[in-house]
Design a protein around this motif. Structure first.
Motif: not given
Length: 85
Positions: A46-48, A68-74
């Motif tokens: 799982r890498w972005t 927390t991926s959505a918040e982290d991406m934002a």
């Protein structure tokens, strides 16, 4: 989002989670291998990847936390100065 799962599984996953973004399927694992995310068990890590408008990778997050991926991406998009449009 990209997964090495078959297309049918990705469609089901997207429907179950009401995904409002594209889910790409890479069952041959060629793309995962090219990006270096295919681990020894044959599963994609799982890498972005944050890709700029110029097509160049700006940042790779190798410590994705699903909760927390959505918040982290934002937050990362803000750090990178990504336009909201």
């Amino acid at each position: 989002m990209a997964s090495v799962d078959p297309l049918e599984e990705n469609v089901k996953f997207g429907a179950e989670h009401k995904a409002d973004f594209p889910l790409l399927s890479d069952p041959t694992k060629k793309t995962a291998e090219a990006y270096g995310v295919l681990n020894r068990m044959g599963v994609a890590s799982r890498w972005t990847f944050y890709v700029g408008k110029d097509g160049k990778i700006q940042y790779i997050d190798k410590a994705v936390k699903p909760a927390t991926s959505a918040e982290d991406m934002a937050a990362k998009l803000g750090e990178l100065g990504t336009s909201k449009r």
